[in-house]
Design an enzyme around this catalytic site. Structure first.
Site, mmCIF file in Angstrom:
data_model
loop_
_atom_site.group_PDB
_atom_site.id
_atom_site.type_symbol
_atom_site.label_atom_id
_atom_site.label_comp_id
_atom_site.label_asym_id
_atom_site.label_seq_id
_atom_site.Cartn_x
_atom_site.Cartn_y
_atom_site.Cartn_z
ATOM 1 N N ARG A 63 0.303 6.727 -11.990
ATOM 2 C CA ARG A 63 -0.116 6.131 -10.641
ATOM 3 C C ARG A 63 -1.333 6.842 -10.053
ATOM 4 N NH1 ARG A 63 1.703 1.372 -9.585
ATOM 5 N NH2 ARG A 63 3.336 1.066 -10.837
ATOM 6 N N GLU A 70 -7.295 0.145 -6.073
ATOM 7 C CA GLU A 70 -7.503 -0.868 -7.014
ATOM 8 C C GLU A 70 -7.576 -2.149 -6.360
ATOM 9 O OE1 GLU A 70 -4.125 -0.644 -9.533
ATOM 10 O OE2 GLU A 70 -4.622 1.266 -10.112
ATOM 11 N N HIS A 77 -5.810 -0.497 -15.276
ATOM 12 C CA HIS A 77 -4.451 -0.460 -14.954
ATOM 13 C C HIS A 77 -3.806 -1.445 -16.084
ATOM 14 C CE1 HIS A 77 -1.055 0.229 -11.668
ATOM 15 N NE2 HIS A 77 -0.759 0.051 -13.040
#
Length: 534
Positions: free
Chosen positions: A231, A260, A281
């Site tokens: 994370r 993000e 990601h």
């Protein structure tokens, strides 16, 4: 049940829901916030990924919402606390992408160590250079895995296959788990001081946010390799950039970011750094993982419809999955007991004590307590109460909830006791157990009893004297109400008696008054137990 799907979710996983006639599902991708707010009030469930923010505005507009199903691990885009206050269940799919995330970790590690991305770009541009891309091997390196859960455990296994010595840090993992994986459990500081490679696999919480910062980098070996495929924000990104610039960190690989898509100058500089291998990601982005997480949340929705325990609800206390089958009958028992017990109170309880005795006391019983609390409060408040918001509502009502345990249970292998205390010192006690998996009540107040709760029951107290049972039976017969079973408890001969009758149909109020008059009952109560039908 109406379900709205607002983000791209694998169709193969949603097929489970499409096949169920109880489900009507609408796939509405790319909705603007205002459009979603206008629609959400029609739906019972929303299925999302990371593209939909489930915030206060959405939860306030979602008047019928029962569940938020996040098809993935992270729930950063869901206001879980506010959902809990509204009794909305939040489920995720924490295990569907574990293999995908573990493999992506190894892919990034290997790409960084062997300069794959830079060499690829060089060759494609027409160059033929080899010396600048000399890599490093994993064999013989000491690797530190922070977080030895589903993903971290798989990463540890793969690192060992590359002949790394693996150290791990996880305060929530038993030594046996580490032993089974062939790794050594150490402290955080030992990871930083001794490892050539450090990879994090923990959730992002208040405890782990910024967990690896300037202090931790200062303890690391020169030339360390650092990875984050968990994370964004677990590793302090400014500290990461500083230590790439000063050479403390020789190589790094990141898949996740605190923002993000990344927009801040620090993140842009970090991503552009030549010693950092990056992906946007992609840890869960495999065909198999996307199907897995969609299947997992679909199964949870069907579990909810079938009134089965939810395995991946993030805001409901739950049993260890290995115990689910053996604990499920106790959930039914505590629900039945509380459904029965609350009907005997004539005022709101001020204190509730859930006591667990026998073999069951060896386990975490908090899911049983919350289940019972939800059943009790469902009878005394106007709003919907479930295992999500039961504790919050009890706290708002000023009800003290206690849980006690004892491995000693006298005549029973397992015994659950509920004690409700009300104003004026009033106290009601009910105890139950399981006989061959079936709930039975074995104590009411100070009376030893033994009966199986039925849908329609009648409880009364009267002075014990001859002929009382006959009078009750006569009145019931006159009104065509069949007595299916009877259980009698008494304090002493010709003292106070307590009688529980199981009936084939409900006894009207007029019949109760006749029985009260004929027996001079000090207490009489018709009890309706819908939970006993299941």
């Amino acid at each position: 049940m109406k379900i709205i799907v607002t983000d791209e979710v694998a169709a193969e996983g949603l097929e489970l829901l499409r096949q169920d006639p109880r489900v009507k599902m609408d796939v509405r991708l790319g909705l603007k916030k205002e459009e979603l707010l206008a629609l959400i009030g029609e739906y019972d469930v929303i299925i999302t990924r990371s593209g939909t923010t489930v915030d206060r505005d959405l939860l306030d507009a979602a008047k019928k919402l029962k569940m938020v199903a996040r098809a993935g691990v992270g729930i950063d885009n869901v206001d879980v606390d506010y959902a809990s206050s509204k009794g909305v269940i939040v489920v995720n799919a924490p295990f569907g992408n574990t293999n995908s995330a573990a493999e992506h970790t190894m892919a990034l590690l290997m790409a960084a160590c062997r300069n794959v991305t830079i060499a690829n770009g060089s060759l494609k541009s027409g160059e033929w250079k080899r010396a600048p891309f000399t890599g490093v091997e994993l064999k013989g390196k000491t690797a530190g895995v922070i977080g030895l859960g589903k993903v971290g455990g798989r990463v540890a296994t793969r690192l060992k296959a590359f002949e790394c010595e693996v150290l791990a840090c996880d305060p929530y993992i038993a030594v046996k788990r580490a032993h089974d994986l062939g790794v050594k459990l150490v402290s955080h500081d030992e990871i930083y001081k001794n490892c050539d490679i450090i990879t994090v696999h923990t959730p992002l919480t208040s405890e782990t946010k910024g967990m690896i910062g300037p202090r931790e980098f200062g303890m690391m070996k020169d030339g360390v390799i650092v990875l984050n495929v968990a994370r964004g924000g677990i590793i302090d990104e400014q500290a990461m950039l500083d230590n790439l610039n000063n050479g403390k960190v020789s190589l790094a690989a990141f898949d996740v970011w605190s923002e993000e898509p990344p927009k801040t100058p620090v993140l842009k500089d970090l991503i552009a750094h030549p010693k950092l291998t990056v992906t946007p990601h992609l840890g869960a982005n495999t065909v198999e993982a996307q199907i897995n997480v969609a299947v997992d949340v679909s199964k949870e929705i069907l579990n909810y419809l079938d009134e089965k325990p939810l395995e991946n609800a993030v805001n409901i206390p739950r049993f260890d999955l290995a115990l689910m089958d053996q604990m499920r009958p106790f959930l039914n028992l505590v629900n039945v007991m509380c459904d029965f017990g609350i009907q005997l109170l004539d005022s709101h309880p001020e204190k509730l004590i859930f006591s667990y005795a026998g073999a069951i006391a060896h386990y975490d019983c908090s899911p049983l307590t919350v289940c019972g609390l939800a059943s009790l409060l469902g009878h005394v408040v106007d709003q919907d109460v479930n295992m999500v918001n039961a504790s919050l509502i009890a706290d708002q009502m000023g009800i003290v909830v206690e849980e006690t345990k004892s491995t000693h249970a006298d005549a029973f292998s397992n015994l659950i006791t509920l004690t409700a205390e009300a104003s004026g010192g009033k106290r009601r006690t009910i105890a139950g157990t399981l006989f061959e998996g079936v709930p039975r009540i074995v104590r009411l107040r100070d009376y030893a009893m033994d009966f199986t709760p039925e849908e329609h029951m009648l409880l009364l107290h009267y002075a014990d004297r001859p002929g009382m049972i006959g009078k009750i039976g006569t009145i019931m017969g006159q009104h065509d109400i069949n007595i299916a079973a009877m259980n009698l408890g008494r304090s002493e001969k010709r003292g106070e008696a307590m009688v529980i009758l199981s009936l084939d149909s409900a006894a009207p109020a007029a019949v109760l008054e006749k029985i009260r008059g004929a027996t001079e009952a000090t207490f009489i109560k018709a009890i309706h137990m819908p939970s006993a039908r299941r």
